[in-house]
Design a protein around this motif. Structure first.
Motif, short mmCIF file in Angstrom:
data_model
loop_
_atom_site.label_atom_id
_atom_site.label_comp_id
_atom_site.label_asym_id
_atom_site.label_seq_id
_atom_site.Cartn_x
_atom_site.Cartn_y
_atom_site.Cartn_z
N ASP A 104 0.84 -1.20 0.00
CA ASP A 104 0.00 0.00 0.00
C ASP A 104 0.88 1.25 0.00
O ASP A 104 2.12 1.16 -0.13
CB ASP A 104 -0.96 0.00 1.20
CG ASP A 104 -0.24 -0.01 2.55
OD1 ASP A 104 0.97 0.32 2.59
OD2 ASP A 104 -0.88 -0.34 3.56
N ASP A 105 0.26 2.43 0.14
CA ASP A 105 1.02 3.67 0.05
C ASP A 105 1.95 3.91 1.25
O ASP A 105 2.77 4.83 1.23
CB ASP A 105 0.08 4.87 -0.13
CG ASP A 105 -0.96 4.95 0.96
OD1 ASP A 105 -1.74 5.91 0.95
OD2 ASP A 105 -1.02 4.06 1.83
N LYS A 106 1.85 3.05 2.27
CA LYS A 106 2.76 3.14 3.42
C LYS A 106 3.80 2.02 3.38
O LYS A 106 4.48 1.76 4.36
CB LYS A 106 1.95 3.07 4.72
CG LYS A 106 1.01 4.27 4.90
CD LYS A 106 0.25 4.18 6.20
CE LYS A 106 -0.70 5.36 6.38
NZ LYS A 106 -1.48 5.27 7.63
N ASP A 107 3.90 1.37 2.24
CA ASP A 107 4.86 0.27 2.03
C ASP A 107 4.59 -0.94 2.92
O ASP A 107 5.51 -1.70 3.23
CB ASP A 107 6.30 0.75 2.20
CG ASP A 107 6.81 1.48 0.98
OD1 ASP A 107 7.71 2.31 1.12
OD2 ASP A 107 6.29 1.22 -0.13
N ASN A 108 3.33 -1.12 3.33
CA ASN A 108 2.94 -2.33 4.05
C ASN A 108 2.53 -3.40 3.04
O ASN A 108 1.84 -3.11 2.06
CB ASN A 108 1.77 -2.04 4.99
CG ASN A 108 2.13 -1.05 6.08
OD1 ASN A 108 3.20 -1.15 6.68
ND2 ASN A 108 1.27 -0.07 6.32
N VAL A 109 2.94 -4.65 3.28
CA VAL A 109 2.52 -5.76 2.41
C VAL A 109 1.08 -6.12 2.76
O VAL A 109 0.79 -6.53 3.88
CB VAL A 109 3.44 -6.98 2.59
CG1 VAL A 109 2.94 -8.14 1.72
CG2 VAL A 109 4.88 -6.64 2.23
N VAL A 110 0.17 -5.98 1.79
CA VAL A 110 -1.24 -6.27 2.03
C VAL A 110 -1.68 -7.57 1.38
O VAL A 110 -2.76 -8.08 1.65
CB VAL A 110 -2.13 -5.11 1.54
CG1 VAL A 110 -1.83 -3.84 2.30
CG2 VAL A 110 -1.96 -4.88 0.05
N ILE A 160 -3.49 -0.40 -3.28
CA ILE A 160 -2.18 -0.95 -3.63
C ILE A 160 -1.45 -0.01 -4.58
O ILE A 160 -2.00 0.41 -5.60
CB ILE A 160 -2.34 -2.36 -4.27
CG1 ILE A 160 -2.87 -3.32 -3.19
CG2 ILE A 160 -1.02 -2.84 -4.85
CD1 ILE A 160 -3.24 -4.68 -3.73
N LYS A 161 -0.21 0.35 -4.24
CA LYS A 161 0.55 1.34 -5.00
C LYS A 161 1.66 0.72 -5.83
O LYS A 161 1.99 1.23 -6.89
CB LYS A 161 1.14 2.40 -4.06
CG LYS A 161 0.09 3.19 -3.30
CD LYS A 161 -0.85 3.93 -4.25
CE LYS A 161 -1.90 4.71 -3.47
NZ LYS A 161 -2.86 5.36 -4.37
N HIS A 162 2.28 -0.36 -5.33
CA HIS A 162 3.32 -0.98 -6.14
C HIS A 162 3.43 -2.46 -5.81
O HIS A 162 2.93 -2.93 -4.77
CB HIS A 162 4.67 -0.27 -5.96
CG HIS A 162 5.23 -0.31 -4.58
ND1 HIS A 162 6.20 -1.19 -4.19
CD2 HIS A 162 4.95 0.44 -3.48
CE1 HIS A 162 6.51 -0.98 -2.91
NE2 HIS A 162 5.77 0.00 -2.45
N ILE A 163 4.05 -3.20 -6.73
CA ILE A 163 4.17 -4.64 -6.61
C ILE A 163 5.65 -5.03 -6.65
O ILE A 163 6.37 -4.61 -7.56
CB ILE A 163 3.42 -5.37 -7.74
CG1 ILE A 163 1.92 -4.98 -7.71
CG2 ILE A 163 3.57 -6.88 -7.62
CD1 ILE A 163 1.16 -5.49 -8.90
N GLY A 164 6.10 -5.80 -5.68
CA GLY A 164 7.46 -6.30 -5.67
C GLY A 164 7.50 -7.71 -6.27
O GLY A 164 6.66 -8.54 -5.94
#
Length: 291
Positions: free
Chosen positions: A236-242, A267-271
């Motif tokens: 998410d935008d706080k870099d928490n894995v959701v 969700i803002k980015h995907i690793g």
């Protein structure tokens, strides 16, 4: 003039719209664009007829078009005539409520951070709508640079930092190759080093959350690909894995790495990571959705 695609844009985004027009026409997609094709005698009627006679409607959108009435009107005409609509976003500006209902289930492509890749996706998606699918996509370098200059993060880049980061990455890759890949040989096939990367991500909005379809490319896929593992983490935008997905590399089929519904809308980015059985990283990247 007979045409395939109508390009809708704000006047402030004319350079980007014209760049997209050039790319379309370089790939044999006939395009109608206001800056070139509108008639001065009866512009409103001319625009309306051009939209109605289109097979596809491409909305080039940025902060410049927020609450612009004619963008809303043109998009509404395309929607009412059931013309397929593709949204091509130049920045992070959210869609206004006037357009949100129309665009909620439409194809969305974000121009950054990988503009060249996303322009290829735009041409491919448009060609598919026109029932003229193609894999031989041509991109004019000047047009690509025009779109890249619209990247909202571009001004934040520092040349010295970029050079330093590139040098550091190059040094790390050389060390990995010399001391990890070469000695173990675990990710080397007859064709070379096995790796994967994410090419693009489709996001379809649901009643709750979104459906994510992640596309990728593999290089030198080995016969024992079930011995290699993929990991996807959704932040998410706080870099928490959701949300997290783990699978073997042999599940990579037809260009789709993974597809599924996630009941999270922020969700803002995907690793993405590809590893071998010893948990050594073979490929790794972070994909910014830019939603």
């Amino acid at each position: 003039m007979s045409h395939d695609v109508f390009i809708c844009y704000d006047e402030e985004d004319k350079d980007c719209a014209e760049a997209i027009c050039r790319i379309f026409e370089e790939n044999n997609i006939k395009t109608w664009i206001r800056s070139r094709d509108v008639s001065s005698k009866d512009a409103a009627r001319n625009l309306t007829e051009a939209i109605r006679n289109s097979k596809c409607f491409v909305l080039v959108y940025s902060k410049n078009g927020k609450n612009t009435n004619y963008i809303i009107n043109e998009t509404d005409i395309a929607f009412s005539k059931e013309i397929p609509i593709i949204l091509f976003k130049l920045d992070e500006t959210s869609i206004p409520k006037d357009l949100e209902f129309i665009l909620i289930s439409k194809k969305k492509i974000v121009a950054y951070p990988h503009s060249k890749r996303q322009l290829k996706t735009l041409v491919k998606e448009t060609s598919d709508i026109l029932d003229r699918p193609t894999d031989d996509i041509k991109l004019d370098s000047n047009s690509v640079k025009t779109i890249e200059r619209s990247n909202p993060k571009r001004k934040e880049n520092n040349i010295k930092k970029a050079i330093g980061a590139a040098a550091l990455i190059a040094a790390v890759l050389i060390l990995i190759y010399l001391f990890v890949i070469v000695p173990t040989g675990q990710n080397i096939t007859d064709s070379g080093v096995f790796s994967m990367d994410v090419t693009h991500v489709e996001v379809d909005e649901l009643a709750k959350g979104n459906k994510y379809t992640i596309y990728g490319e593999s290089y030198n896929l080995p016969s024992d690909s079930d011995r290699y593992f993929m990991n996807l983490q959704f932040f998410d935008d706080k870099d928490n894995v959701v949300y997290e997905v783990n699978s073997t590399a042999d599940e990579f089929k037809s260009g789709i790495i993974w597809s599924g519904d996630i009941n999270k809308g922020d969700i803002k980015h995907i690793g993405f990571k590809l590893t071998d059985m010893d948990n050594k990283i073979l490929s790794q990247e972070d994909y910014n959705l830019g939603l």
